[in-house]
Design a protein around this motif. Structure first.
Motif, PDB file in Angstrom:
ATOM      1  N   VAL A 112     -29.535  22.292  -4.006  1.00 37.32           N
ATOM      2  CA  VAL A 112     -28.290  22.994  -4.969  1.00 37.32           C
ATOM      3  C   VAL A 112     -28.889  24.353  -5.586  1.00 37.32           C
ATOM      4  O   VAL A 112     -29.349  24.300  -6.644  1.00 37.32           O
ATOM      5  CB  VAL A 112     -28.103  21.947  -5.869  1.00 37.32           C
ATOM      6  N   ALA A 113     -28.465  25.263  -4.796  1.00 36.12           N
ATOM      7  CA  ALA A 113     -28.920  26.847  -5.219  1.00 36.12           C
ATOM      8  C   ALA A 113     -27.908  27.688  -4.652  1.00 36.12           C
ATOM      9  O   ALA A 113     -27.508  27.371  -3.426  1.00 36.12           O
ATOM     10  CB  ALA A 113     -30.170  27.015  -4.792  1.00 36.12           C
ATOM     11  N   VAL A 114     -27.883  28.736  -5.016  1.00 35.84           N
ATOM     12  CA  VAL A 114     -27.058  29.910  -4.728  1.00 35.84           C
ATOM     13  C   VAL A 114     -27.859  30.415  -3.533  1.00 35.84           C
ATOM     14  O   VAL A 114     -29.262  30.675  -3.600  1.00 35.84           O
ATOM     15  CB  VAL A 114     -26.777  30.810  -5.664  1.00 35.84           C
ATOM     16  N   PRO A 115     -27.124  31.013  -2.442  1.00 33.49           N
ATOM     17  CA  PRO A 115     -27.839  31.311  -1.207  1.00 33.49           C
ATOM     18  C   PRO A 115     -28.381  32.748  -1.402  1.00 33.49           C
ATOM     19  O   PRO A 115     -29.380  33.267  -0.631  1.00 33.49           O
ATOM     20  CB  PRO A 115     -27.107  31.137   0.039  1.00 33.49           C
ATOM     21  N   THR A 116     -27.559  33.605  -2.182  1.00 36.81           N
ATOM     22  CA  THR A 116     -27.919  34.940  -2.359  1.00 36.81           C
ATOM     23  C   THR A 116     -27.205  35.507  -3.606  1.00 36.81           C
ATOM     24  O   THR A 116     -26.283  34.804  -4.197  1.00 36.81           O
ATOM     25  CB  THR A 116     -27.071  35.733  -1.308  1.00 36.81           C
ATOM     26  N   LEU A 117     -27.937  36.508  -4.322  1.00 38.94           N
ATOM     27  CA  LEU A 117     -27.378  37.099  -5.201  1.00 38.94           C
ATOM     28  C   LEU A 117     -26.780  38.557  -4.961  1.00 38.94           C
ATOM     29  O   LEU A 117     -27.572  39.496  -4.513  1.00 38.94           O
ATOM     30  CB  LEU A 117     -28.315  37.350  -6.341  1.00 38.94           C
ATOM     31  N   ASP A 118     -25.669  38.710  -4.855  1.00 41.17           N
ATOM     32  CA  ASP A 118     -24.731  39.612  -4.312  1.00 41.17           C
ATOM     33  C   ASP A 118     -24.573  40.756  -5.389  1.00 41.17           C
ATOM     34  O   ASP A 118     -24.198  40.325  -6.552  1.00 41.17           O
ATOM     35  CB  ASP A 118     -23.613  39.434  -3.376  1.00 41.17           C
ATOM     36  N   SER A 119     -24.665  42.121  -4.923  1.00 41.97           N
ATOM     37  CA  SER A 119     -24.107  43.161  -6.081  1.00 41.97           C
ATOM     38  C   SER A 119     -23.987  44.280  -5.319  1.00 41.97           C
ATOM     39  O   SER A 119     -24.311  44.610  -3.953  1.00 41.97           O
ATOM     40  CB  SER A 119     -25.277  43.452  -6.793  1.00 41.97           C
ATOM     41  N   PRO A 120     -23.280  45.291  -5.622  1.00 46.64           N
ATOM     42  CA  PRO A 120     -22.959  46.548  -5.154  1.00 46.64           C
ATOM     43  C   PRO A 120     -24.008  47.261  -4.598  1.00 46.64           C
ATOM     44  O   PRO A 120     -24.134  48.168  -3.997  1.00 46.64           O
ATOM     45  CB  PRO A 120     -22.207  47.401  -5.974  1.00 46.64           C
ATOM     46  N   PHE A 121     -25.345  47.050  -5.255  1.00 45.79           N
ATOM     47  CA  PHE A 121     -26.586  47.710  -4.842  1.00 45.79           C
ATOM     48  C   PHE A 121     -27.110  46.901  -3.939  1.00 45.79           C
ATOM     49  O   PHE A 121     -28.533  47.453  -3.639  1.00 45.79           O
ATOM     50  CB  PHE A 121     -27.250  48.072  -6.126  1.00 45.79           C
ATOM     51  N   GLY A 122     -26.821  45.897  -3.291  1.00 43.50           N
ATOM     52  CA  GLY A 122     -27.704  45.276  -2.356  1.00 43.50           C
ATOM     53  C   GLY A 122     -28.006  43.856  -2.873  1.00 43.50           C
ATOM     54  O   GLY A 122     -27.563  43.614  -3.729  1.00 43.50           O
ATOM     55  N   ASP A 123     -28.233  43.004  -1.647  1.00 43.04           N
ATOM     56  CA  ASP A 123     -27.999  41.521  -2.000  1.00 43.04           C
ATOM     57  C   ASP A 123     -29.677  41.155  -2.181  1.00 43.04           C
ATOM     58  O   ASP A 123     -30.537  41.408  -1.279  1.00 43.04           O
ATOM     59  CB  ASP A 123     -27.428  40.586  -0.850  1.00 43.04           C
ATOM     60  N   LEU A 124     -29.869  40.163  -2.959  1.00 43.33           N
ATOM     61  CA  LEU A 124     -30.990  39.311  -2.801  1.00 43.33           C
ATOM     62  C   LEU A 124     -31.115  38.211  -2.352  1.00 43.33           C
ATOM     63  O   LEU A 124     -30.180  37.152  -2.672  1.00 43.33           O
ATOM     64  CB  LEU A 124     -31.568  39.162  -4.487  1.00 43.33           C
ATOM     65  N   THR A 125     -31.937  37.755  -1.644  1.00 45.39           N
ATOM     66  CA  THR A 125     -31.811  36.639  -0.527  1.00 45.39           C
ATOM     67  C   THR A 125     -33.365  35.771  -0.771  1.00 45.39           C
ATOM     68  O   THR A 125     -33.330  34.616  -0.029  1.00 45.39           O
ATOM     69  CB  THR A 125     -31.546  36.716   0.774  1.00 45.39           C
ATOM     70  N   ALA A 126     -34.261  36.173  -1.223  1.00 46.45           N
ATOM     71  CA  ALA A 126     -35.796  35.513  -1.452  1.00 46.45           C
ATOM     72  C   ALA A 126     -35.376  34.165  -2.016  1.00 46.45           C
ATOM     73  O   ALA A 126     -34.946  33.805  -3.122  1.00 46.45           O
ATOM     74  CB  ALA A 126     -36.636  36.486  -2.285  1.00 46.45           C
ATOM     75  N   PRO A 127     -35.785  33.171  -1.088  1.00 46.01           N
ATOM     76  CA  PRO A 127     -35.659  31.689  -1.538  1.00 46.01           C
ATOM     77  C   PRO A 127     -36.451  31.350  -2.764  1.00 46.01           C
ATOM     78  O   PRO A 127     -35.474  30.660  -3.764  1.00 46.01           O
ATOM     79  CB  PRO A 127     -36.190  30.962  -0.440  1.00 46.01           C
ATOM     80  N   ALA A 128     -37.500  31.829  -3.456  1.00 44.57           N
ATOM     81  CA  ALA A 128     -38.248  31.625  -4.411  1.00 44.57           C
ATOM     82  C   ALA A 128     -37.246  32.107  -5.430  1.00 44.57           C
ATOM     83  O   ALA A 128     -36.887  31.241  -6.834  1.00 44.57           O
ATOM     84  CB  ALA A 128     -39.595  32.215  -4.606  1.00 44.57           C
ATOM     85  N   LEU A 129     -36.848  33.306  -5.442  1.00 46.46           N
ATOM     86  CA  LEU A 129     -35.997  33.774  -6.429  1.00 46.46           C
ATOM     87  C   LEU A 129     -34.741  33.011  -6.575  1.00 46.46           C
ATOM     88  O   LEU A 129     -34.280  32.953  -7.981  1.00 46.46           O
ATOM     89  CB  LEU A 129     -35.776  35.312  -6.239  1.00 46.46           C
ATOM     90  N   MET A 130     -33.918  32.594  -5.270  1.00 44.58           N
ATOM     91  CA  MET A 130     -32.818  32.107  -5.763  1.00 44.58           C
ATOM     92  C   MET A 130     -33.139  30.495  -6.364  1.00 44.58           C
ATOM     93  O   MET A 130     -32.015  30.244  -7.201  1.00 44.58           O
ATOM     94  CB  MET A 130     -32.298  31.738  -4.319  1.00 44.58           C
ATOM     95  N   ILE A 131     -34.119  30.005  -5.955  1.00 45.99           N
ATOM     96  CA  ILE A 131     -34.356  28.646  -6.583  1.00 45.99           C
ATOM     97  C   ILE A 131     -34.619  28.677  -8.025  1.00 45.99           C
ATOM     98  O   ILE A 131     -33.975  28.106  -8.923  1.00 45.99           O
ATOM     99  CB  ILE A 131     -35.491  28.000  -5.896  1.00 45.99           C
ATOM    100  N   ALA A 132     -35.406  29.739  -8.356  1.00 47.12           N
ATOM    101  CA  ALA A 132     -35.665  30.013  -9.953  1.00 47.12           C
ATOM    102  C   ALA A 132     -34.559  30.442 -10.634  1.00 47.12           C
ATOM    103  O   ALA A 132     -34.273  29.943 -11.560  1.00 47.12           O
ATOM    104  CB  ALA A 132     -36.831  31.240 -10.056  1.00 47.12           C
ATOM    105  N   GLY A 133     -33.829  31.270 -10.099  1.00 43.24           N
ATOM    106  CA  GLY A 133     -32.437  31.743 -10.530  1.00 43.24           C
ATOM    107  C   GLY A 133     -31.550  30.640 -10.682  1.00 43.24           C
ATOM    108  O   GLY A 133     -30.620  30.452 -12.018  1.00 43.24           O
ATOM    109  N   SER A 134     -31.279  29.567  -9.736  1.00 43.03           N
ATOM    110  CA  SER A 134     -30.368  28.438  -9.933  1.00 43.03           C
ATOM    111  C   SER A 134     -30.859  27.576 -11.030  1.00 43.03           C
ATOM    112  O   SER A 134     -30.040  27.045 -11.900  1.00 43.03           O
ATOM    113  CB  SER A 134     -30.308  27.936  -8.750  1.00 43.03           C
ATOM    114  N   ALA A 135     -31.993  27.482 -10.957  1.00 45.65           N
ATOM    115  CA  ALA A 135     -32.643  26.650 -12.142  1.00 45.65           C
ATOM    116  C   ALA A 135     -32.470  27.008 -13.471  1.00 45.65           C
ATOM    117  O   ALA A 135     -32.038  26.346 -14.251  1.00 45.65           O
ATOM    118  CB  ALA A 135     -34.412  26.288 -11.861  1.00 45.65           C
TER     119      ALA A 135
END
Length: 352
Positions: free
Chosen positions: A130-153
């Protein structure tokens, strides 16, 4: 089952079960007591109304499971947003939050123990999918799994506690969450999914069953409701496939008041963990606004954010991010204006 029949059945079942369980929970004598500080009520009020909301929602989920087993064509695989495995984890996490809330409602959990239990679910749910797969923005997308898990938590922890902080006036938190679920469904309908998941109708109808009683001041959602329902939104939103900015736009009516209040208290050097009346909605109530008036204002804000989030989901690209910024700024300014005007009015009332 044709959706023309399915949606009314869902509304009737979820709403009626929620209403019945809420009425029943009024007899359990788990009461929210006046404290002369953060709470505005003059008398004790039953506070396990969230049990009714969740009972109404899960009654529909149970029925949907039976119907799907009998004939998968009736419901398909998109009764709720997200894959089957992720949905199961989301539902389990929501029940976990609700259980912690119920324990706190009934016996006032130790604050440290409560935090540890909440953190365990907040970290465990993203690790289980249960986590977002990507953090999208006009400046580029972040997809690092560890970052997505930490951000979702972090999102799960912050949003559920923010919703709990906002649960201090009849109809406010649960009503806003109902509009957020509606916005989530509309965003999916206008976005790539192309369908309003029927399961979201269930939680909206269950919330309505509770609000019928709550708006008469006869029951509160309690921590079981604030935590359980907000966790359901937070988890389902993460696995919906929508942009994080669409999700954040839906959450603005809750996030702005909570985060701005925390900034205000930090600026004053006040504790962020003690009971207070510094939220904008509390300031309005202190100056004479009724619970109905406050609820209608926040429902209107939630409806506007839901409409904009849906437009952003339909447009795609950088539009969700742009709409988030265009709403976050005026809402933040509005929060400051409300606080200043209410503060000035309060000062005049003291002088009188």
């Amino acid at each position: 089952m044709p959706e023309l029949i399915l949606y009314p059945v869902i509304c009737l079942l979820a709403g009626s079960v929620s209403y019945f369980v809420c009425q029943l929970s009024r007899r359990w004598r788990v009461l929210d007591m006046p404290d002369g500080q953060r709470k505005f009520q003059a008398a004790p009020v039953p506070r396990l109304g969230g049990a009714g909301i969740l009972a109404g929602f899960f009654a529909v989920i149970f029925l949907a499971g039976i119907l799907h087993t009998v004939n998968p064509v009736w419901l398909g695989n998109d009764f709720l947003p997200g894959g089957v495995g992720a949905v199961a984890v989301a539902l389990a996490a929501s029940l976990g939050f609700a259980a912690i809330g119920a324990a706190d409602d009934i016996s006032d959990l130790n604050a440290l123990l409560k935090l540890v239990l909440l953190l365990a679910i907040c970290i465990g749910a993203p690790l289980l999918g249960v986590a977002v797969p990507t953090l999208d923005s006009p400046f580029g997308d972040l997809t690092a799994p560890a970052l997505m898990i930490a951000g979702s938590a972090l999102w799960l922890l912050v949003f559920t506690n923010a919703a709990n902080f906002m649960d201090g006036s009849n109809g406010l938190a649960i009503g806003v969450l109902a509009f957020m679920f509606a916005g989530l469904g509309a965003s999916l309908l206008l976005g790539e999914a192309g369908r309003f998941p029927p399961g979201l109708i269930a939680i909206i109808a269950a919330s309505a069953g509770f609000l019928i009683i709550n708006m008469r001041g006869q029951i509160y959602a309690g921590d079981i409701g604030a935590f359980g329902v907000s966790a359901l939104f937070a988890t389902l939103a993460m696995i919906s496939g929508l942009s994080v900015w669409t999700i954040a736009t839906l959450a603005l009516p809750i996030l702005i008041d909570t985060l701005m209040t925390l900034v205000l208290r930090a600026k004053r050097g006040e504790s962020l963990f003690t009971a207070h009346r510094d939220h904008a909605y509390q300031a309005l109530i202190k100056t004479g606004w009724s619970a109905w008036e406050v609820a209608i204002l926040w429902w209107g804000l939630a409806a506007a954010c839901a409409a904009c989030a849906s437009i952003g989901a339909g447009g795609g690209g950088a539009l969700p991010f742009a709409l988030f910024i265009c709403l976050a700024i005026p809402l933040s300014v509005g929060w400051v204006i409300v606080q200043r005007s209410c503060g000035q009015m309060g000062a005049r009332l003291v002088q009188i």
